[in-house]
Design an enzyme around this catalytic site. Structure first.
Site, PDB file in Angstrom:
ATOM      1  N   ASP A  78     -57.262 -30.067  55.908  1.00 48.96           N
ATOM      2  CA  ASP A  78     -57.068 -28.616  55.849  1.00 48.96           C
ATOM      3  C   ASP A  78     -57.244 -28.095  54.432  1.00 48.96           C
ATOM      4  O   ASP A  78     -57.104 -28.840  53.445  1.00 48.96           O
ATOM      5  CB  ASP A  78     -55.697 -28.219  56.404  1.00 48.96           C
ATOM      6  CG  ASP A  78     -54.531 -28.779  55.601  1.00 48.96           C
ATOM      7  OD1 ASP A  78     -54.630 -29.935  55.133  1.00 48.96           O
ATOM      8  OD2 ASP A  78     -53.516 -28.078  55.441  1.00 48.96           O
ATOM      9  N   GLU A 148     -51.559 -30.725  55.372  1.00 47.82           N
ATOM     10  CA  GLU A 148     -50.943 -31.051  54.082  1.00 47.82           C
ATOM     11  C   GLU A 148     -50.643 -29.792  53.291  1.00 47.82           C
ATOM     12  O   GLU A 148     -49.616 -29.709  52.593  1.00 47.82           O
ATOM     13  CB  GLU A 148     -51.865 -31.965  53.276  1.00 47.82           C
ATOM     14  CG  GLU A 148     -51.232 -32.537  52.003  1.00 47.82           C
ATOM     15  CD  GLU A 148     -51.323 -31.622  50.784  1.00 47.82           C
ATOM     16  OE1 GLU A 148     -50.604 -31.857  49.795  1.00 47.82           O
ATOM     17  OE2 GLU A 148     -52.112 -30.640  50.817  1.00 47.82           O
TER      18      GLU A 148
END
Length: 405
Positions: A78, A148
């Site tokens: 991400d 994350e």
């Protein structure tokens, strides 16, 4: 590198163009891309969803001695949101723009530094090693985790508690680091822990023209003063050079910032409550539980409610001496490349903290020296040559750590 550089760059651009941007990352397309890479490289592919729609992808290259503890090459898929109006090039086009001297090109895209360069370099390093006919002693697990950038709670946090993670028999991990405008490569062997705390004071109310005792503001003010004084003390330490004359880093100290301040309904009304919220990042050289207890005692002393909205209580560090054979192998490999290493504590939080808490020594490194720090910034980029050099870096480093006896 053995791989064709044009093809390697094309794959990187393909990865960058996948819009895994928070708050709605396209993990489906990303997983399909990683499956394609696994098929091309004949790697075992697994995708585990501990939270629906948020896959942890594991690509495995079995070593010649698979009973040995394995190596994890971790990266997150991400990326953080963008403000497109501040970008010179569309942030998900991965446009290549020649540098002024014509000797290189900048690749502009969200995630170039943080941290798709690392995840793609892992894949290209494995590709190159396979093309060279190399085999590694230890098994490699290339791990691609979600979320994350919003704390890893639905990604690495759950993965390390799973039977699938335990089955990896991990002995050592590499994860993300940070670019460095200086000539050294920054290597992070620990990180500061987040402590997000709110103090809520409640008191007497009344007209703003009166001397009203035991107000919420009276109770909250000494707490703010106490933490601002602590902030200044740590800032003074930060500004003081080390004994050898070198500058301190943020990882050496605990930062405190007043980030929330809420109170009041009208100018002439003394409010019933007042709230102050602090973002504190604790350096691992302090006792985290003792620090937390001190904040609780501070609230109790002034009759104020204390709420921890986030608190990380583990300050495990990865050994960077001869007692850690993986460190010795890593450092030797980097020295062999003629690259100087700068060891430090990461100033923020990464998924490495979950790995270290799970007992897996981890080093954070992004091989970008003499490069601006652009993670989370507008116009994030890496150059074509930086990316290709990164592949070479991991070809060397992966062999070193995966062949530790």
């Amino acid at each position: 590198m053995a791989s064709d550089s044009r093809a390697a760059v094309a794959r990187f651009i393909e990865y960058l163009r996948i819009k895994t941007v928070q708050p709605n990352p396209d993990y489906e397309t990303c997983t399909a891309y990683l499956r394609q890479q696994a098929d091309e490289l004949k790697l075992k592919f697994q995708a585990h969803e501990y939270v629906a729609g948020k896959p942890v992808v594991v690509l495995t290259w079995e070593g010649t001695e698979p009973s040995l503890p394995s190596i994890i090459l971790n990266s997150h898929t991400d990326v953080v949101p963008v403000f497109e109006e501040f970008w010179d090039y569309p942030p998900f086009d991965a446009e290549m723009v020649p540098t002024e001297d014509g000797k290189d090109s900048r690749i502009y895209a969200r995630g170039t530094q943080d941290m798709k360069i690392v995840g793609q370099c892992y894949l290209e390093a494995v590709r190159a090693l396979q093309e060279q006919g190399k085999r590694l002693r230890r098994t490699l697990h290339l791990v691609y985790v979600p979320d994350e950038e919003i704390g890893g709670h639905d990604g690495m946090s759950k993965f390390v508690e799973s039977p699938e993670f335990k089955a990896l028999n991990a002995g050592f991990a590499l994860d993300e680091g940070m670019a460095n405008p200086e000539s050294t490569v920054r290597v992070f062997y620990g990180e500061r822990a987040p402590c997000w705390v709110k103090f809520r004071a409640r008191g007497n109310v009344g007209h703003g023209s009166q001397f009203i005792e035991n107000t919420a503001a009276e109770k909250l003010t000494p707490i703010i003063s106490h933490l601002m004084q602590f902030r200044q003390e740590q800032f003074d330490i930060f500004k003081t050079p080390n004994a050898d004359g070198s500058a301190r880093t943020l990882g050496d100290v605990t930062t405190t910032n007043l980030t929330l301040l809420e109170s009041g309904v009208q100018q002439n009304v003394v409010p019933e409550s007042a709230l102050a919220g602090f973002d504190i990042r604790m350096t691992p050289s302090i006792d985290y539980q003792e620090f937390r207890q001190g904040l609780e005692d501070l609230g109790k002393k002034h009759g104020v409610e204390v709420e921890f909205t986030q608190f990380w209580g583990d300050n495990t560090l990865t050994s960077t001496d001869e007692s850690n054979p993986f460190w010795t192998a890593f450092k030797g490999a980097v020295d062999g490349l003629g690259v100087e290493v700068f060891k430090e504590i990461f100033p923020a939080a990464t998924d490495s903290r979950y790995l270290r808490r799970a007992g897996v020594p981890a080093l954070g490194v992004t091989p970008l020296a003499n490069a601006p720090i652009l993670l989370h910034d507008h116009n994030e980029f890496v150059t074509r040559n930086e990316y290709l050099d990164g592949i070479g870096f991991y070809i060397t480093v992966i062999q070193a750590v995966a062949n530790v006896k």
